[in-house]
Motif scaffolding. Structure first.
Motif, PDB file in Angstrom:
ATOM      1  N   THR A 321      55.458  49.370  40.312  1.00  0.00           N
ATOM      2  CA  THR A 321      54.286  48.522  40.450  1.00  0.00           C
ATOM      3  C   THR A 321      52.998  49.258  40.149  1.00  0.00           C
ATOM      4  O   THR A 321      51.947  48.653  40.084  1.00  0.00           O
ATOM      5  CB  THR A 321      54.195  47.974  41.888  1.00  0.00           C
ATOM      6  OG1 THR A 321      54.000  49.085  42.776  1.00  0.00           O
ATOM      7  CG2 THR A 321      55.443  47.220  42.272  1.00  0.00           C
ATOM      8  N   GLY A 405      47.343  42.564  50.763  1.00  0.00           N
ATOM      9  CA  GLY A 405      48.766  42.870  50.666  1.00  0.00           C
ATOM     10  C   GLY A 405      49.590  42.195  51.744  1.00  0.00           C
ATOM     11  O   GLY A 405      50.733  41.793  51.507  1.00  0.00           O
ATOM     12  N   ARG A 411      55.090  40.750  49.574  1.00  0.00           N
ATOM     13  CA  ARG A 411      54.631  42.090  49.204  1.00  0.00           C
ATOM     14  C   ARG A 411      54.843  43.080  50.350  1.00  0.00           C
ATOM     15  O   ARG A 411      55.685  43.947  50.289  1.00  0.00           O
ATOM     16  CB  ARG A 411      53.158  42.048  48.802  1.00  0.00           C
ATOM     17  CG  ARG A 411      52.899  41.362  47.468  1.00  0.00           C
ATOM     18  CD  ARG A 411      51.454  41.504  47.063  1.00  0.00           C
ATOM     19  NE  ARG A 411      51.081  42.903  46.878  1.00  0.00           N
ATOM     20  CZ  ARG A 411      49.827  43.317  46.739  1.00  0.00           C
ATOM     21  NH1 ARG A 411      48.830  42.443  46.770  1.00  0.00           N
ATOM     22  NH2 ARG A 411      49.558  44.596  46.563  1.00  0.00           N
TER      23      ARG A 411
END
Length: 439
Positions: A321, A405, A411
């Motif tokens: 990521t 987040g 996530r």
């Protein structure tokens, strides 16, 4: 007769070049070093204060270039920083020239524009607060101590600006009355509720002995000693945290019940303990060392003793990521590893701990960093004075990204895992129902 020039401004050329190279429209307003502006009306404006900001974004992969430009002060974010960080694809693709959606001619035209704007010069020097190349084996005691010091030894007064008087640096426990995302005034209540929740899950009673691994500034140790009359050993690798915690313990008149040590948890050998708490610490342990962590804590517990592990977890693999080369690894938590919950459960059970309860607190952590961001913004001048502009910018960006987040499903999440060391006859010592052992 004066003829108005129709030549594109620096901001118009820069915005067009980024859009051409990335293959997506950029729905933010842009201002350049010459005062020119471009882009749609927006509640966020990205300000390139100089050409070095363009160079920094282009030279670094993924989000790291954006982070470096912002931290160094070459790039400013005016307005809603949360909005910028939630724009789809933008942050993931701004720091690299992606050709998705763009033909070769468009990309070459964008590159030529970057050259004319001075955006492809020598690689800029990273900000001074970026983590230097680390020495030694990953998760060795010396390297872990260095990593922890990087994050926590930046000034207790700086942390107090946004943590407030509780000095608790983990998610609060917000009841339904505090469901407002900006309920900053209830931060202390939420943190005290969390501390008490931990104590109740651990079943603390007068005369017990508690080990607090990663004790921070001593908040849980003080709460447990004051409210539950237990003796506490708190260990941290941060010298500044330990000094602050020791002073708080002395001021509270609890020196006979609480001992704060600068010590690696692996060096704690004076068990057994009736209970062990680990709040926001196991993220520093790492995947490879997790079995050793679980085994050592088991060895320190008496039979029927309880362990509460409170830790951030990834919902999906973070590999690939860009996180490993971005904000968190390079500025915030060097060598930190956010693992799936399953890794923790597997390590605990293989060590011989019996997992009895898991509670997800994702929504609670989504609220907490937003409260911290609000307080840091309100104390911005003091933050710069105490920690310097680069570090203050780093923490603001980190806290804002953390809030998002946890708000976005899929996530990040956070769990409190309650485990016990069963006795030889298999008894856990826990009442049969959650309502009873929560008290």
């Amino acid at each position: 007769m004066n003829v108005r020039s129709t030549a594109p401004t620096a901001a118009e050329r820069l915005l067009s070049a980024f859009e051409g190279a990335m293959g997506i429209p950029i729905p933010v307003h842009v201002r350049c070093w010459d005062g020119s502006e471009a882009g749609p009306d927006s509640d966020v404006t990205v300000v390139f204060r100089n050409r070095r900001a363009v160079q920094t974004v282009l030279w670094s992969p993924n989000e790291l270039g954006l982070v470096r430009a912002y931290v160094s002060g070459d790039l400013e974010i005016e307005g809603d920083a949360f909005r910028l960080l939630t724009l789809p694809d933008l942050v993931d693709r701004l720091g690299t020239l992606s050709v998705r959606g763009s033909d070769r001619g468009t990309v070459l035209k964008s590159l030529a524009t970057f050259v004319r704007l001075g955006g492809l010069g020598l690689r800029p020097t990273p900000p001074s607060v970026e983590v230097a190349r680390r020495r030694g084996a990953k998760h060795s005691k010396a390297r872990d101590a260095s990593s922890v010091s990087h994050h926590y030894d930046v000034g207790n007064d700086f942390y107090r600006l946004f943590l407030g008087p509780t000095m608790v640096y983990s998610c609060g426990y917000w009841d339904q009355r505090s469901d407002d995302r900006d309920a900053i005034g209830t931060l202390e209540e939420a943190q005290n509720e969390k501390l008490d929740l931990v104590c109740r899950k651990l079943g603390l009673q007068s005369g017990m002995r508690l080990l607090d691994v990663g004790c921070g500034w001593g908040s849980l140790a003080i709460h447990a000693a004051e409210k539950y009359d237990v003796s506490v050993v708190g260990v941290t690798l941060s010298h500044e945290q330990a000094e602050w915690a020791q002073a708080r313990v002395s001021e509270a008149g609890l020196s006979d019940l609480i001992e704060i040590r600068v010590q690696d948890y692996r060096d704690v050998v004076d068990g057994p303990f009736d209970a062990i708490s680990s709040i926001g610490m196991s993220e520093h342990v790492g995947d490879s060392a997790l079995p050793e962590y679980a085994q050592h804590l088991l060895d320190l517990l008496r039979p029927e003793g309880r362990l509460l592990n409170h830790a951030i977890a990834s919902v999906r693999s973070l590999t690939g990521t860009g996180n490993s080369s971005g904000l968190i690894e390079n500025y915030i938590f060097p060598d930190g590893e956010v693992l799936p919950l399953s890794r923790t459960l597997d390590a605990f059970e293989r060590a011989g701990l019996e997992v009895r309860d898991v509670e997800a607190l994702r929504e609670h952590y989504a609220l907490t960093p937003r409260a911290w961001v609000g307080r840091l913004r309100d104390s911005w001048d003091d933050a710069i004075r105490l920690a310097g502009a680069e570090r203050a910018r780093t923490w603001l960006l980190y806290l804002a990204a953390s809030a998002l987040g946890f708000e976005e499903k899929g996530r990040l999440t956070i769990h409190q895992v309650l485990a016990v060391r069963p006795s030889d006859d298999g008894s856990s010592g826990l009442p049969r129902t959650r309502a009873l052992w929560l008290g």
